[in-house]
Design a protein around this motif. Sequence first.
Motif, PDB file in Angstrom:
ATOM      1  N   GLY A  34      72.595 -22.108  -4.519  1.00 43.46           N
ATOM      2  CA  GLY A  34      72.897 -22.599  -3.176  1.00 43.46           C
ATOM      3  C   GLY A  34      74.141 -21.914  -2.628  1.00 43.46           C
ATOM      4  N   THR A  35      74.140 -21.612  -1.345  1.00 45.36           N
ATOM      5  CA  THR A  35      75.279 -20.878  -0.770  1.00 45.36           C
ATOM      6  C   THR A  35      75.942 -21.586   0.417  1.00 45.36           C
ATOM      7  N   HIS A  36      75.177 -22.350   1.161  1.00 50.52           N
ATOM      8  CA  HIS A  36      75.727 -22.996   2.357  1.00 50.52           C
ATOM      9  C   HIS A  36      75.233 -24.444   2.419  1.00 50.52           C
ATOM     10  N   MET A  37      76.078 -25.327   2.913  1.00 47.01           N
ATOM     11  CA  MET A  37      75.636 -26.709   3.098  1.00 47.01           C
ATOM     12  C   MET A  37      76.223 -27.319   4.359  1.00 47.01           C
ATOM     13  N   LEU A  38      75.417 -28.165   4.976  1.00 49.19           N
ATOM     14  CA  LEU A  38      75.867 -28.929   6.139  1.00 49.19           C
ATOM     15  C   LEU A  38      76.070 -30.362   5.673  1.00 49.19           C
ATOM     16  N   ILE A  39      77.325 -30.769   5.674  1.00 48.72           N
ATOM     17  CA  ILE A  39      77.696 -32.067   5.121  1.00 48.72           C
ATOM     18  C   ILE A  39      77.839 -33.075   6.265  1.00 48.72           C
ATOM     19  N   VAL A  40      77.008 -34.085   6.209  1.00 47.47           N
ATOM     20  CA  VAL A  40      76.987 -35.092   7.264  1.00 47.47           C
ATOM     21  C   VAL A  40      77.879 -36.255   6.848  1.00 47.47           C
ATOM     22  N   THR A  72      83.736 -25.591   0.524  1.00 45.15           N
ATOM     23  CA  THR A  72      83.669 -24.154   0.808  1.00 45.15           C
ATOM     24  C   THR A  72      84.276 -23.338  -0.334  1.00 45.15           C
ATOM     25  N   ASP A  73      85.302 -23.878  -0.986  1.00 46.12           N
ATOM     26  CA  ASP A  73      85.929 -23.176  -2.117  1.00 46.12           C
ATOM     27  C   ASP A  73      84.965 -22.973  -3.298  1.00 46.12           C
ATOM     28  N   ARG A  78      79.548 -21.020   2.701  1.00 43.47           N
ATOM     29  CA  ARG A  78      80.514 -22.028   3.103  1.00 43.47           C
ATOM     30  C   ARG A  78      79.818 -23.350   3.445  1.00 43.47           C
ATOM     31  N   ALA A  79      80.626 -24.356   3.670  1.00 42.24           N
ATOM     32  CA  ALA A  79      80.118 -25.658   4.098  1.00 42.24           C
ATOM     33  C   ALA A  79      80.624 -25.937   5.504  1.00 42.24           C
ATOM     34  N   TRP A  80      79.851 -26.715   6.226  1.00 35.65           N
ATOM     35  CA  TRP A  80      80.276 -27.169   7.551  1.00 35.65           C
ATOM     36  C   TRP A  80      80.076 -28.676   7.644  1.00 35.65           C
ATOM     37  N   ALA A  81      80.843 -29.305   8.530  1.00 40.92           N
ATOM     38  CA  ALA A  81      80.682 -30.739   8.762  1.00 40.92           C
ATOM     39  C   ALA A  81      79.787 -30.981   9.977  1.00 40.92           C
ATOM     40  N   ILE A  82      78.958 -31.999   9.854  1.00 41.61           N
ATOM     41  CA  ILE A  82      78.153 -32.503  10.972  1.00 41.61           C
ATOM     42  C   ILE A  82      78.586 -33.957  11.178  1.00 41.61           C
ATOM     43  N   LEU A  83      79.003 -34.279  12.388  1.00 41.77           N
ATOM     44  CA  LEU A  83      79.638 -35.581  12.613  1.00 41.77           C
ATOM     45  C   LEU A  83      78.943 -36.389  13.698  1.00 41.77           C
ATOM     46  N   GLY A  84      78.920 -37.691  13.478  1.00 43.25           N
ATOM     47  CA  GLY A  84      78.355 -38.555  14.500  1.00 43.25           C
ATOM     48  C   GLY A  84      78.269 -39.985  14.039  1.00 43.25           C
ATOM     49  N   ALA A  85      77.462 -40.743  14.770  1.00 36.19           N
ATOM     50  CA  ALA A  85      77.282 -42.160  14.468  1.00 36.19           C
ATOM     51  C   ALA A  85      75.898 -42.350  13.886  1.00 36.19           C
ATOM     52  N   HIS A  86      75.833 -43.001  12.740  1.00 32.89           N
ATOM     53  CA  HIS A  86      74.530 -43.293  12.138  1.00 32.89           C
ATOM     54  C   HIS A  86      73.788 -44.274  13.050  1.00 32.89           C
ATOM     55  N   PRO A  87      72.504 -44.014  13.325  1.00 33.01           N
ATOM     56  CA  PRO A  87      71.778 -44.906  14.244  1.00 33.01           C
ATOM     57  C   PRO A  87      71.711 -46.356  13.773  1.00 33.01           C
ATOM     58  N   GLY A  88      71.825 -46.568  12.458  1.00 36.78           N
ATOM     59  CA  GLY A  88      71.814 -47.939  11.944  1.00 36.78           C
ATOM     60  C   GLY A  88      73.056 -48.730  12.324  1.00 36.78           C
ATOM     61  N   LEU A  89      74.085 -48.011  12.784  1.00 34.75           N
ATOM     62  CA  LEU A  89      75.317 -48.688  13.203  1.00 34.75           C
ATOM     63  C   LEU A  89      75.045 -49.694  14.321  1.00 34.75           C
TER      64      LEU A  89
END
Length: 282
Positions: A34-40, A72-73, A78-89
Amino acid sequence: MDQLETPVVDNHLHLDPERGRGMEAVDEFARFGGTHMLIVNQPSWKLGVDSTDPEDFRTVFETTHQIAAEATDYLDGRAWAILGAHPGLISRLTEDRGCSAAEAKACMQGVLDIAAEYVDDGRALGLKSGRPHYEVSEAVWAASNDVMKHAFELGAEVDCAVQLHTEASEDLTEVAEWAEARGLAAHRVVKHYAGGRLAGPTPSVMSNKDWIETAAESGEPFLMETDFIDDPDRPGAVLGPKTVPRRVRWLAEKGYDEAIRIAHVETPKQAYGIDTESTLSR
Ligand SMILES: [Zn+2]
Protein backbone atom coordinates in the motif's frame (compact mmCIF):
# COMPACT_ATOMS: atom_id res chain seq x y z
CA MET A 1 7.11 -8.80 0.36
CA ASP A 2 7.66 -7.81 -3.31
CA GLN A 3 6.73 -4.27 -4.06
CA LEU A 4 3.97 -3.80 -6.56
CA GLU A 5 4.70 -1.84 -9.72
CA THR A 6 1.86 0.57 -9.01
CA PRO A 7 0.60 3.00 -6.42
CA VAL A 8 -1.98 1.35 -4.16
CA VAL A 9 -4.61 3.61 -2.60
CA ASP A 10 -7.05 2.81 0.19
CA ASN A 11 -9.70 5.44 -0.42
CA HIS A 12 -11.48 5.25 2.94
CA LEU A 13 -10.33 4.07 6.32
CA HIS A 14 -10.12 5.30 9.90
CA LEU A 15 -7.24 5.18 12.34
CA ASP A 16 -7.41 5.40 16.09
CA PRO A 17 -3.86 5.51 17.47
CA GLU A 18 -5.19 6.02 21.00
CA ARG A 19 -7.30 2.87 21.22
CA GLY A 20 -6.67 0.89 18.05
CA ARG A 21 -3.65 -0.22 16.03
CA GLY A 22 -2.85 3.20 14.60
CA MET A 23 0.55 3.36 12.91
CA GLU A 24 1.01 -0.38 13.16
CA ALA A 25 -1.93 -0.72 10.74
CA VAL A 26 -0.32 1.81 8.40
CA ASP A 27 2.92 -0.13 8.55
CA GLU A 28 1.11 -3.35 7.67
CA PHE A 29 -0.61 -1.64 4.74
CA ALA A 30 2.78 -0.39 3.51
CA ARG A 31 4.48 -3.78 3.94
CA PHE A 32 1.91 -5.39 1.67
CA GLY A 33 2.45 -2.73 -0.98
CA GLY A 34 0.00 0.00 0.00
CA THR A 35 1.28 3.48 -0.83
CA HIS A 36 -1.47 6.05 -0.27
CA MET A 37 -4.44 6.31 2.07
CA LEU A 38 -7.33 8.67 2.61
CA ILE A 39 -8.01 8.79 6.32
CA VAL A 40 -11.53 9.81 7.26
CA ASN A 41 -12.14 11.36 10.65
CA GLN A 42 -13.74 9.12 13.24
CA PRO A 43 -17.37 9.86 14.05
CA SER A 44 -17.15 12.76 16.52
CA TRP A 45 -18.87 10.83 19.33
CA LYS A 46 -16.18 8.16 19.20
CA LEU A 47 -13.65 10.84 20.11
CA GLY A 48 -15.80 12.05 22.96
CA VAL A 49 -17.12 15.15 21.21
CA ASP A 50 -20.75 15.36 22.19
CA SER A 51 -21.70 18.90 21.37
CA THR A 52 -24.01 20.97 19.23
CA ASP A 53 -21.39 23.66 18.72
CA PRO A 54 -19.50 23.14 15.45
CA GLU A 55 -16.41 24.80 16.95
CA ASP A 56 -16.03 21.81 19.27
CA PHE A 57 -15.40 19.59 16.24
CA ARG A 58 -12.07 21.24 15.50
CA THR A 59 -10.32 18.80 17.84
CA VAL A 60 -11.64 15.89 15.74
CA PHE A 61 -10.24 17.45 12.58
CA GLU A 62 -6.98 18.40 14.23
CA THR A 63 -6.53 14.80 15.38
CA THR A 64 -7.20 13.40 11.91
CA HIS A 65 -4.88 15.91 10.28
CA GLN A 66 -2.11 14.86 12.65
CA ILE A 67 -2.76 11.16 12.11
CA ALA A 68 -2.48 11.67 8.34
CA ALA A 69 0.79 13.56 8.77
CA GLU A 70 2.19 10.78 10.93
CA ALA A 71 0.95 8.02 8.60
CA THR A 72 2.74 9.71 5.71
CA ASP A 73 6.06 8.91 7.44
CA TYR A 74 5.27 5.19 7.08
CA LEU A 75 4.30 5.31 3.41
CA ASP A 76 6.22 5.44 0.15
CA GLY A 77 3.39 7.67 -1.01
CA ARG A 78 1.39 9.68 1.47
CA ALA A 79 -1.80 9.95 3.48
CA TRP A 80 -4.45 12.64 3.31
CA ALA A 81 -7.28 13.58 5.64
CA ILE A 82 -10.93 13.61 4.60
CA LEU A 83 -13.06 15.59 7.03
CA GLY A 84 -16.72 16.06 7.71
CA ALA A 85 -19.76 15.11 9.71
CA HIS A 86 -20.87 11.50 9.87
CA PRO A 87 -24.49 11.32 8.64
CA GLY A 88 -25.43 9.34 11.75
CA LEU A 89 -24.69 12.45 13.80
CA ILE A 90 -28.11 13.79 12.86
CA SER A 91 -29.79 11.01 14.84
CA ARG A 92 -27.58 11.61 17.85
CA LEU A 93 -28.42 15.31 17.74
CA THR A 94 -32.16 14.88 17.28
CA GLU A 95 -32.65 11.85 19.53
CA ASP A 96 -30.03 12.21 22.27
CA ARG A 97 -29.52 15.97 22.39
CA GLY A 98 -33.10 17.05 21.75
CA CYS A 99 -32.28 19.16 18.69
CA SER A 100 -34.90 19.84 16.05
CA ALA A 101 -34.04 18.66 12.54
CA ALA A 102 -33.34 22.29 11.65
CA GLU A 103 -30.95 22.72 14.58
CA ALA A 104 -29.17 19.48 13.75
CA LYS A 105 -28.83 20.60 10.15
CA ALA A 106 -27.35 23.94 11.20
CA CYS A 107 -24.84 22.20 13.45
CA MET A 108 -23.75 19.75 10.76
CA GLN A 109 -23.50 22.43 8.10
CA GLY A 110 -21.36 24.43 10.52
CA VAL A 111 -19.14 21.39 11.04
CA LEU A 112 -18.72 21.13 7.27
CA ASP A 113 -17.84 24.84 7.07
CA ILE A 114 -14.96 24.17 9.44
CA ALA A 115 -13.91 21.06 7.49
CA ALA A 116 -13.84 23.20 4.35
CA GLU A 117 -11.39 25.57 6.07
CA TYR A 118 -9.05 22.63 6.51
CA VAL A 119 -9.36 21.75 2.84
CA ASP A 120 -8.90 25.34 1.80
CA ASP A 121 -5.59 25.70 3.62
CA GLY A 122 -4.31 22.28 2.54
CA ARG A 123 -4.64 20.40 5.83
CA ALA A 124 -7.28 18.11 4.31
CA LEU A 125 -7.95 16.74 0.85
CA GLY A 126 -11.72 16.54 0.77
CA LEU A 127 -15.03 16.61 2.61
CA LYS A 128 -17.21 13.85 3.98
CA SER A 129 -20.99 14.04 4.10
CA GLY A 130 -24.02 11.94 3.21
CA ARG A 131 -27.28 10.75 4.67
CA PRO A 132 -28.39 7.94 6.97
CA HIS A 133 -28.35 4.43 5.57
CA TYR A 134 -31.19 3.48 7.94
CA GLU A 135 -34.85 4.56 8.21
CA VAL A 136 -35.36 8.08 9.53
CA SER A 137 -38.26 10.53 9.73
CA GLU A 138 -39.07 12.66 6.73
CA ALA A 139 -37.81 15.76 8.52
CA VAL A 140 -34.47 14.13 9.29
CA TRP A 141 -34.17 12.81 5.75
CA ALA A 142 -34.84 16.27 4.27
CA ALA A 143 -32.39 17.88 6.70
CA SER A 144 -29.75 15.27 5.78
CA ASN A 145 -30.18 16.01 2.10
CA ASP A 146 -29.75 19.71 2.85
CA VAL A 147 -26.55 18.97 4.76
CA MET A 148 -25.25 16.98 1.80
CA LYS A 149 -26.16 19.79 -0.63
CA HIS A 150 -24.25 22.20 1.59
CA ALA A 151 -21.23 19.90 1.35
CA PHE A 152 -21.49 20.06 -2.44
CA GLU A 153 -21.60 23.87 -2.32
CA LEU A 154 -18.49 23.89 -0.16
CA GLY A 155 -16.78 21.33 -2.40
CA ALA A 156 -17.38 23.60 -5.39
CA GLU A 157 -16.17 26.61 -3.42
CA VAL A 158 -12.90 25.15 -2.17
CA ASP A 159 -12.52 22.88 -5.21
CA CYS A 160 -12.49 19.45 -3.59
CA ALA A 161 -14.13 16.06 -3.71
CA VAL A 162 -16.96 15.09 -1.37
CA GLN A 163 -17.08 11.55 -0.04
CA LEU A 164 -20.56 10.31 0.73
CA HIS A 165 -21.91 7.81 3.21
CA THR A 166 -25.42 6.89 2.00
CA GLU A 167 -27.89 4.05 1.80
CA ALA A 168 -26.77 1.10 -0.36
CA SER A 169 -27.61 1.95 -3.96
CA GLU A 170 -26.54 1.33 -7.52
CA ASP A 171 -28.09 4.57 -8.72
CA LEU A 172 -27.34 7.89 -7.06
CA THR A 173 -27.84 9.93 -10.22
CA GLU A 174 -30.14 12.36 -8.45
CA VAL A 175 -27.56 13.06 -5.77
CA ALA A 176 -24.88 13.59 -8.42
CA GLU A 177 -27.22 16.07 -10.11
CA TRP A 178 -27.53 18.02 -6.86
CA ALA A 179 -23.74 18.31 -6.87
CA GLU A 180 -23.57 19.37 -10.50
CA ALA A 181 -26.27 22.01 -9.91
CA ARG A 182 -23.99 23.51 -7.25
CA GLY A 183 -20.90 23.51 -9.45
CA LEU A 184 -19.31 20.27 -8.28
CA ALA A 185 -18.77 17.71 -11.06
CA ALA A 186 -20.40 14.32 -10.49
CA HIS A 187 -17.06 12.50 -10.70
CA ARG A 188 -15.84 14.51 -7.68
CA VAL A 189 -18.61 12.98 -5.61
CA VAL A 190 -17.36 9.67 -4.24
CA LYS A 191 -19.70 7.10 -2.76
CA HIS A 192 -17.94 5.30 0.04
CA TYR A 193 -18.88 1.64 0.66
CA ALA A 194 -20.03 1.15 -2.92
CA GLY A 195 -20.72 -2.18 -4.59
CA GLY A 196 -19.14 -2.86 -7.95
CA ARG A 197 -21.66 -0.86 -9.92
CA LEU A 198 -22.91 2.70 -9.49
CA ALA A 199 -24.59 5.34 -11.65
CA GLY A 200 -23.91 8.98 -10.76
CA PRO A 201 -20.99 9.47 -8.35
CA THR A 202 -17.60 7.74 -8.46
CA PRO A 203 -17.82 4.42 -6.59
CA SER A 204 -15.32 3.69 -3.84
CA VAL A 205 -15.74 -0.05 -3.85
CA MET A 206 -15.49 -2.14 -0.69
CA SER A 207 -12.68 -4.57 -1.41
CA ASN A 208 -14.64 -7.81 -1.48
CA LYS A 209 -13.45 -9.90 -4.41
CA ASP A 210 -16.86 -9.99 -6.10
CA TRP A 211 -17.42 -6.27 -6.00
CA ILE A 212 -13.89 -5.44 -7.04
CA GLU A 213 -14.10 -7.83 -9.96
CA THR A 214 -17.42 -6.33 -11.06
CA ALA A 215 -15.86 -2.85 -10.98
CA ALA A 216 -12.74 -4.06 -12.78
CA GLU A 217 -14.82 -5.72 -15.50
CA SER A 218 -16.85 -2.54 -16.04
CA GLY A 219 -13.95 -0.48 -17.37
CA GLU A 220 -15.48 2.49 -15.51
CA PRO A 221 -13.69 4.73 -12.99
CA PHE A 222 -13.61 3.31 -9.45
CA LEU A 223 -11.63 3.43 -6.23
CA MET A 224 -10.92 0.74 -3.65
CA GLU A 225 -11.39 0.91 0.11
CA THR A 226 -11.56 -1.13 3.29
CA ASP A 227 -13.46 1.15 5.69
CA PHE A 228 -11.06 -0.22 8.31
CA ILE A 229 -12.37 1.24 11.58
CA ASP A 230 -9.42 0.45 13.85
CA ASP A 231 -11.73 -0.38 16.71
CA PRO A 232 -10.33 -2.99 19.14
CA ASP A 233 -13.89 -3.77 20.28
CA ARG A 234 -14.93 -4.82 16.78
CA PRO A 235 -11.88 -6.61 15.38
CA GLY A 236 -13.66 -8.61 12.67
CA ALA A 237 -16.22 -5.95 11.74
CA VAL A 238 -14.44 -4.71 8.66
CA LEU A 239 -11.71 -5.47 6.19
CA GLY A 240 -8.18 -5.17 7.55
CA PRO A 241 -5.56 -2.65 6.43
CA LYS A 242 -3.73 -5.07 4.14
CA THR A 243 -6.83 -5.89 2.09
CA VAL A 244 -6.45 -3.31 -0.70
CA PRO A 245 -2.82 -4.24 -1.51
CA ARG A 246 -3.78 -7.93 -1.41
CA ARG A 247 -6.68 -7.36 -3.78
CA VAL A 248 -4.39 -5.44 -6.13
CA ARG A 249 -2.06 -8.44 -6.22
CA TRP A 250 -5.05 -10.63 -6.95
CA LEU A 251 -6.23 -8.30 -9.75
CA ALA A 252 -2.71 -8.36 -11.21
CA GLU A 253 -2.69 -12.18 -11.20
CA LYS A 254 -5.98 -12.14 -13.05
CA GLY A 255 -4.62 -9.74 -15.67
CA TYR A 256 -6.65 -6.69 -14.68
CA ASP A 257 -3.76 -4.29 -15.21
CA GLU A 258 -5.94 -1.61 -16.76
CA ALA A 259 -8.38 -1.73 -13.83
CA ILE A 260 -5.48 -1.36 -11.39
CA ARG A 261 -4.38 1.75 -13.24
CA ILE A 262 -7.92 3.09 -13.24
CA ALA A 263 -8.43 2.54 -9.49
CA HIS A 264 -5.04 3.69 -8.24
CA VAL A 265 -3.87 6.34 -10.71
CA GLU A 266 -6.58 7.67 -12.99
CA THR A 267 -9.62 7.80 -10.73
CA PRO A 268 -7.72 9.34 -7.79
CA LYS A 269 -6.54 12.02 -10.21
CA GLN A 270 -9.99 12.57 -11.61
CA ALA A 271 -11.87 12.60 -8.31
CA TYR A 272 -9.38 14.31 -5.99
CA GLY A 273 -6.82 15.92 -8.29
CA ILE A 274 -4.05 13.87 -6.65
CA ASP A 275 -1.12 12.38 -8.51
CA THR A 276 -0.36 9.02 -6.91
CA GLU A 277 2.64 8.42 -9.17
CA SER A 278 4.56 11.65 -8.60
CA THR A 279 3.92 11.43 -4.83
CA LEU A 280 5.72 8.08 -4.70
CA SER A 281 9.19 8.41 -3.26
CA ARG A 282 10.60 4.98 -3.96
ZN1 LIG B 1 -15.88 4.79 7.34
